[in-house]
Design a protein around this motif. Structure first.
Motif, PDB file in Angstrom:
ATOM      1  N   THR A   1      40.292  53.366  35.816  1.00 48.83           N
ATOM      2  CA  THR A   1      40.758  54.413  34.921  1.00 48.83           C
ATOM      3  C   THR A   1      41.630  53.887  33.790  1.00 48.83           C
ATOM      4  O   THR A   1      42.144  54.662  33.013  1.00 48.83           O
ATOM      5  N   ASP A   2      41.806  52.582  33.687  1.00 43.61           N
ATOM      6  CA  ASP A   2      42.571  51.998  32.600  1.00 43.61           C
ATOM      7  C   ASP A   2      41.857  52.319  31.286  1.00 43.61           C
ATOM      8  O   ASP A   2      40.698  51.950  31.096  1.00 43.61           O
ATOM      9  N   SER A   3      42.558  53.001  30.354  1.00 43.42           N
ATOM     10  CA  SER A   3      41.898  53.466  29.130  1.00 43.42           C
ATOM     11  C   SER A   3      41.416  52.316  28.252  1.00 43.42           C
ATOM     12  O   SER A   3      40.359  52.420  27.633  1.00 43.42           O
ATOM     13  N   ALA A   4      42.143  51.220  28.191  1.00 40.60           N
ATOM     14  CA  ALA A   4      41.697  50.086  27.371  1.00 40.60           C
ATOM     15  C   ALA A   4      40.391  49.513  27.926  1.00 40.60           C
ATOM     16  O   ALA A   4      39.461  49.198  27.171  1.00 40.60           O
ATOM     17  N   PHE A   5      40.300  49.397  29.257  1.00 39.53           N
ATOM     18  CA  PHE A   5      39.079  48.898  29.877  1.00 39.53           C
ATOM     19  C   PHE A   5      37.919  49.858  29.623  1.00 39.53           C
ATOM     20  O   PHE A   5      36.824  49.441  29.255  1.00 39.53           O
ATOM     21  N   LEU A   6      38.166  51.159  29.790  1.00 42.28           N
ATOM     22  CA  LEU A   6      37.105  52.136  29.584  1.00 42.28           C
ATOM     23  C   LEU A   6      36.624  52.133  28.137  1.00 42.28           C
ATOM     24  O   LEU A   6      35.422  52.256  27.875  1.00 42.28           O
ATOM     25  N   GLU A   7      37.540  51.974  27.182  1.00 43.24           N
ATOM     26  CA  GLU A   7      37.145  51.920  25.777  1.00 43.24           C
ATOM     27  C   GLU A   7      36.284  50.696  25.506  1.00 43.24           C
ATOM     28  O   GLU A   7      35.277  50.775  24.805  1.00 43.24           O
ATOM     29  N   LYS A   8      36.660  49.551  26.059  1.00 40.24           N
ATOM     30  CA  LYS A   8      35.852  48.342  25.887  1.00 40.24           C
ATOM     31  C   LYS A   8      34.480  48.532  26.519  1.00 40.24           C
ATOM     32  O   LYS A   8      33.456  48.128  25.957  1.00 40.24           O
ATOM     33  N   GLN A   9      34.450  49.128  27.688  1.00 38.67           N
ATOM     34  CA  GLN A   9      33.191  49.353  28.384  1.00 38.67           C
ATOM     35  C   GLN A   9      32.289  50.282  27.559  1.00 38.67           C
ATOM     36  O   GLN A   9      31.092  50.020  27.400  1.00 38.67           O
ATOM     37  N   GLN A  10      32.867  51.363  27.010  1.00 38.41           N
ATOM     38  CA  GLN A  10      32.088  52.300  26.200  1.00 38.41           C
ATOM     39  C   GLN A  10      31.594  51.639  24.917  1.00 38.41           C
ATOM     40  O   GLN A  10      30.453  51.833  24.504  1.00 38.41           O
TER      41      GLN A  10
END
Length: 160
Positions: A121-130
């Motif tokens: 749920t880390d937003s930076a990780f999710l943004e990179k993934q997206q």
């Protein structure tokens, strides 16, 4: 030969916030796709389609509109340049995302009971993934346009 881009990402288990990338921003002055509200007491589409069965609109990715079929060598050069530039970003992001997933897997294996959803749920990780997934689709589209142009150019060539 068509080689698929190697982005092996699974969607996050929880619904992530919508991330708008710089190259997806709708220019000012373009009409919004929002449906205007109905008058009070009036139900939108009452009696026409049962709730839950109405067809969902299919969003067309911005790159499909921005990168139509190639019509000239100059346009081909432009697409090739964009592809090369964004391939570098994609490759770097993919490496970061895979490294993070590998570290998370190692932590989860070591801890045994670490809840998987809490680590994703880390937003930076999710943004990179997206962003990685978006670039994969965009680059695949541009690559297909380049290959289509090359194929058409070969087929229309005249040999003496």
């Amino acid at each position: 030969s068509h080689t698929p881009l190697p982005c092996v990402l699974k969607p996050p288990p929880a619904r992530a916030k919508h991330v708008t990338f710089e190259d997806e921003v709708v220019p000012l002055g373009r009409p919004s796709r929002r449906v205007p509200p109905t008058e009070e007491g009036e139900k939108s589409g009452a009696g026409s389609v049962p709730p839950g069965l109405a067809p969902r609109p299919h969003a067309v990715p911005d790159y499909v509109v921005k990168y139509p079929a190639i019509r000239s060598p100059r346009q081909w050069e432009g697409y090739k340049g964009i592809f090369q530039d964004q391939l570098a970003e994609y490759t770097e992001l993919l490496g970061e995302v895979r490294a993070a997933q590998r570290r998370l897997g190692e932590l989860e294996a070591a801890m045994g009971r670490l809840p998987r959803h809490a680590t994703r749920t880390d937003s930076a990780f999710l943004e990179k993934q997206q962003r990685c997934e978006y670039l994969k689709k965009k680059l695949t589209h541009i690559k297909a346009r380049i290959q289509e142009y090359d194929r058409d150019a070969r087929e229309s060539a005249v040999y003496f």
